[in-house]
Design a protein around this motif. Structure first.
Motif, PDB file in Angstrom:
ATOM      1  N   VAL A   1     -28.041  97.381 -29.220  1.00 52.70           N
ATOM      2  CA  VAL A   1     -27.240  98.451 -29.815  1.00 52.70           C
ATOM      3  C   VAL A   1     -28.081  99.706 -30.002  1.00 52.70           C
ATOM      4  O   VAL A   1     -27.672 100.809 -29.642  1.00 52.70           O
ATOM      5  N   LYS A   2     -29.293  99.551 -30.560  1.00 56.27           N
ATOM      6  CA  LYS A   2     -30.161 100.712 -30.765  1.00 56.27           C
ATOM      7  C   LYS A   2     -31.613 100.238 -30.868  1.00 56.27           C
ATOM      8  O   LYS A   2     -31.879  99.158 -31.402  1.00 56.27           O
ATOM      9  N   ASP A   3     -32.531 101.073 -30.351  1.00 50.94           N
ATOM     10  CA  ASP A   3     -33.956 100.753 -30.370  1.00 50.94           C
ATOM     11  C   ASP A   3     -34.740 101.815 -31.123  1.00 50.94           C
ATOM     12  O   ASP A   3     -34.381 103.002 -31.101  1.00 50.94           O
ATOM     13  N   TRP A   4     -35.835 101.394 -31.757  1.00 49.46           N
ATOM     14  CA  TRP A   4     -36.820 102.286 -32.365  1.00 49.46           C
ATOM     15  C   TRP A   4     -38.184 101.871 -31.827  1.00 49.46           C
ATOM     16  O   TRP A   4     -38.592 100.711 -31.981  1.00 49.46           O
ATOM     17  N   THR A   5     -38.891 102.795 -31.215  1.00 53.54           N
ATOM     18  CA  THR A   5     -40.143 102.454 -30.551  1.00 53.54           C
ATOM     19  C   THR A   5     -41.382 102.920 -31.310  1.00 53.54           C
ATOM     20  O   THR A   5     -42.492 102.515 -30.977  1.00 53.54           O
ATOM     21  N   LYS A   6     -41.211 103.767 -32.318  1.00 50.63           N
ATOM     22  CA  LYS A   6     -42.357 104.254 -33.066  1.00 50.63           C
ATOM     23  C   LYS A   6     -42.938 103.136 -33.929  1.00 50.63           C
ATOM     24  O   LYS A   6     -42.214 102.430 -34.636  1.00 50.63           O
ATOM     25  N   GLY A   7     -44.267 102.980 -33.892  1.00 54.55           N
ATOM     26  CA  GLY A   7     -44.905 101.933 -34.681  1.00 54.55           C
ATOM     27  C   GLY A   7     -44.541 100.564 -34.135  1.00 54.55           C
ATOM     28  O   GLY A   7     -44.443 100.357 -32.917  1.00 54.55           O
ATOM     29  N   VAL A   8     -44.325  99.619 -35.015  1.00 57.97           N
ATOM     30  CA  VAL A   8     -43.868  98.299 -34.605  1.00 57.97           C
ATOM     31  C   VAL A   8     -42.430  98.428 -34.107  1.00 57.97           C
ATOM     32  O   VAL A   8     -41.567  98.927 -34.814  1.00 57.97           O
ATOM     33  N   GLY A   9     -42.186  98.001 -32.875  1.00 58.03           N
ATOM     34  CA  GLY A   9     -40.867  98.159 -32.281  1.00 58.03           C
ATOM     35  C   GLY A   9     -39.781  97.451 -33.083  1.00 58.03           C
ATOM     36  O   GLY A   9     -39.985  96.359 -33.617  1.00 58.03           O
ATOM     37  N   ARG A  10     -38.612  98.097 -33.168  1.00 56.12           N
ATOM     38  CA  ARG A  10     -37.485  97.533 -33.897  1.00 56.12           C
ATOM     39  C   ARG A  10     -36.230  97.663 -33.049  1.00 56.12           C
ATOM     40  O   ARG A  10     -36.148  98.524 -32.167  1.00 56.12           O
ATOM     41  N   LYS A  11     -35.246  96.838 -33.364  1.00 58.61           N
ATOM     42  CA  LYS A  11     -34.031  96.843 -32.558  1.00 58.61           C
ATOM     43  C   LYS A  11     -32.875  96.326 -33.392  1.00 58.61           C
ATOM     44  O   LYS A  11     -33.047  95.446 -34.241  1.00 58.61           O
ATOM     45  N   VAL A  12     -31.698  96.878 -33.157  1.00 53.91           N
ATOM     46  CA  VAL A  12     -30.458  96.286 -33.653  1.00 53.91           C
ATOM     47  C   VAL A  12     -29.728  95.733 -32.451  1.00 53.91           C
ATOM     48  O   VAL A  12     -29.542  96.432 -31.437  1.00 53.91           O
ATOM     49  N   VAL A  13     -29.332  94.457 -32.537  1.00 54.86           N
ATOM     50  CA  VAL A  13     -28.614  93.819 -31.447  1.00 54.86           C
ATOM     51  C   VAL A  13     -27.290  93.259 -31.958  1.00 54.86           C
ATOM     52  O   VAL A  13     -27.152  92.933 -33.133  1.00 54.86           O
ATOM     53  N   GLN A  14     -26.327  93.184 -31.065  1.00 55.24           N
ATOM     54  CA  GLN A  14     -25.064  92.512 -31.358  1.00 55.24           C
ATOM     55  C   GLN A  14     -25.144  91.108 -30.798  1.00 55.24           C
ATOM     56  O   GLN A  14     -25.566  90.899 -29.664  1.00 55.24           O
ATOM     57  N   VAL A  15     -24.746  90.127 -31.592  1.00 58.61           N
ATOM     58  CA  VAL A  15     -24.819  88.722 -31.221  1.00 58.61           C
ATOM     59  C   VAL A  15     -23.431  88.118 -31.310  1.00 58.61           C
ATOM     60  O   VAL A  15     -22.633  88.507 -32.181  1.00 58.61           O
ATOM     61  N   GLY A  16     -23.116  87.203 -30.427  1.00 61.77           N
ATOM     62  CA  GLY A  16     -21.816  86.552 -30.495  1.00 61.77           C
ATOM     63  C   GLY A  16     -21.789  85.242 -29.745  1.00 61.77           C
ATOM     64  O   GLY A  16     -22.740  84.853 -29.066  1.00 61.77           O
ATOM     65  N   TRP A  17     -20.649  84.559 -29.873  1.00 58.47           N
ATOM     66  CA  TRP A  17     -20.433  83.281 -29.175  1.00 58.47           C
ATOM     67  C   TRP A  17     -19.056  83.270 -28.542  1.00 58.47           C
ATOM     68  O   TRP A  17     -18.160  83.973 -28.978  1.00 58.47           O
TER      69      TRP A  17
END
Length: 403
Positions: free
Chosen positions: A387-403
């Motif tokens: 969904v969205k990434d942040w690359t500054k410093g320790v990398g971070r991410k928001v992901v959508q998960v589903g089944w």
């Protein structure tokens, strides 16, 4: 001892530095025993709003958390103030009674030089970057009134809530909207520790409602004061008297706006089991931030996430086979429009519940990370997309998960 080293209260790069703490004195209140669960207990426990209200102190201190993508800051109870409340409580429990052990442990983890004590404390008293990342993603739906209209009538669950920044933002947005409030909106918050719910989660929820409470309940002016002169400053650190009038105003506001608050604490395994029970309604939106750092806990967390949305999925909508095909391209920025589809439909009108997970790419010192978590999602026949990434410093991410 282990420390995450990236909580907002002590952020080194200043990107989300919280304002200076206020200089208010400690808050005191008699707290009930946090639970009757024993070490190794894998059950979960539900606690009512009324029970949590009984543990509120007479006064709290708070500080605003300004975020560049919001028009106004999010208010949070000061960490030192929560600690003082725990230090200064006057327990009426007999030491021989069940629950006394948990009270002692509460004092231990609040004063610990670590952000994680496995099986005892999971860092819920502090705010973490992942919570802010979820707020940023949710804020991209539109302005606060638009976000309020989007969430109105929906069911939201925040797993491992801690200070509950995403829920605070959604609650505040809902209150700011011109919705009819004809359909009930549910916010359900869960944390491992019941003390986290009473010390920071509920006080923060009350702080989120301050702009929408009648001025006369915020503070009782004396004969020489005007109501306008004693309304709390929402842009700077300050103190808030939790008077009976204010608490009753908080309850009444929730009732008038058709808002339900639910609270759960305990182990994810027990919570996943509760969510499987017949008659349990699913959630349209499930949020979780900074909860995947321990690989050993990922299985129970995934059970919670899957079970939380399965009841909603059963009400309608197709299986996720189409989504599984799309997922193969999920990490491409070209799919941004696809990833944003959930923003365009009101939460209560979406057939399938969906999950947003905010996490670090790697959690140094504990071995967990996003790759290992997503591999387990796929092993459990789930799907995910970025969904969205942040690359500054320790990398971070928001992901959508589903089944």
């Amino acid at each position: 001892m282990f420390k995450f080293e990236f909580q907002l209260d002590e952020e080194e790069d200043g990107s989300f530095q919280s304002p200076l703490q206020s200089e208010a004195g400690p808050s005191t209140a008699t707290l009930p025993p946090p639970s009757t669960k024993n070490e190794g207990d894998q059950k979960c426990y539900h606690i009512t709003l009324d029970e949590l209200i009984k543990a509120l102190p007479e006064e709290i201190s708070y500080s605003p958390l300004p975020l560049p993508f919001l028009r106004s800051p999010i208010l949070r109870r000061d960490l030192f103030d929560a600690r003082f409340q725990l230090y200064n409580r006057q327990s009426e429990e007999d030491p021989s009674k069940e629950g006394q052990r948990e009270e002692d442990e509460g004092e231990e983890y609040v004063d610990a030089k670590t952000d994680l004590i496995p099986g005892l404390y999971e860092g819920g008293l502090k705010s973490w970057e992942g919570g802010v990342d979820l707020v940023e993603v949710l804020s991209s739906i539109g302005d606060e009134e638009g976000v309020g209209r989007w969430v109105e009538g929906g069911r939201v669950l925040e797993v491992g809530c801690g200070t509950a920044l995403p829920t605070l933002y959604l609650l505040r947005s809902l209150l700011s909207s011109s919705s009819s409030f004809s359909t009930k909106t549910t916010f359900h918050v869960q944390d491992y520790n019941s003390l986290v719910l009473s010390l920071v989660t509920l006080p923060n929820l009350i702080l989120a409602t301050l702009p929408y409470l009648p001025p006369e309940v915020l503070h009782q002016p004396n004969d020489e004061e005007d109501v306008e002169e004693v309304i709390p400053d929402l842009e700077n650190p300050g103190n808030l008297v939790l008077s009976p009038q204010l608490v009753e105003g908080f309850r009444k506001l929730l009732e008038e706006r058709n808002i339900e608050l639910k609270f759960t604490y305990g182990h994810w395994s027990g919570f996943a089991g509760d969510l499987q029970k017949e008659g349990e309604e699913g959630y349209g939106l499930v949020l979780t931030a900074e909860t995947i750092y321990a690989e050993d806990s990922n299985a129970s967390l995934l059970s919670v996430l899957e079970n939380a949305i399965k009841r909603t999925k059963a009400l309608g909508g197709d299986e996720n086979t189409i989504h599984k095909e799309e997922v193969r391209l999920e990490d491409s920025l070209d799919n941004l429009k696809v990833n944003d589809e959930w923003k365009n439909i009101a939460l209560k009108e979406q057939g399938d519940g969906f999950i947003l997970v905010a996490a670090k790419i790697l959690y140094f010192g504990v071995g967990g990370g996003l790759t290992a978590f997503l591999n387990r999602v796929e092993d459990n026949e789930g799907w995910w997309k970025g969904v969205k990434d942040w690359t500054k410093g320790v990398g971070r991410k928001v992901v959508q998960v589903g089944w």
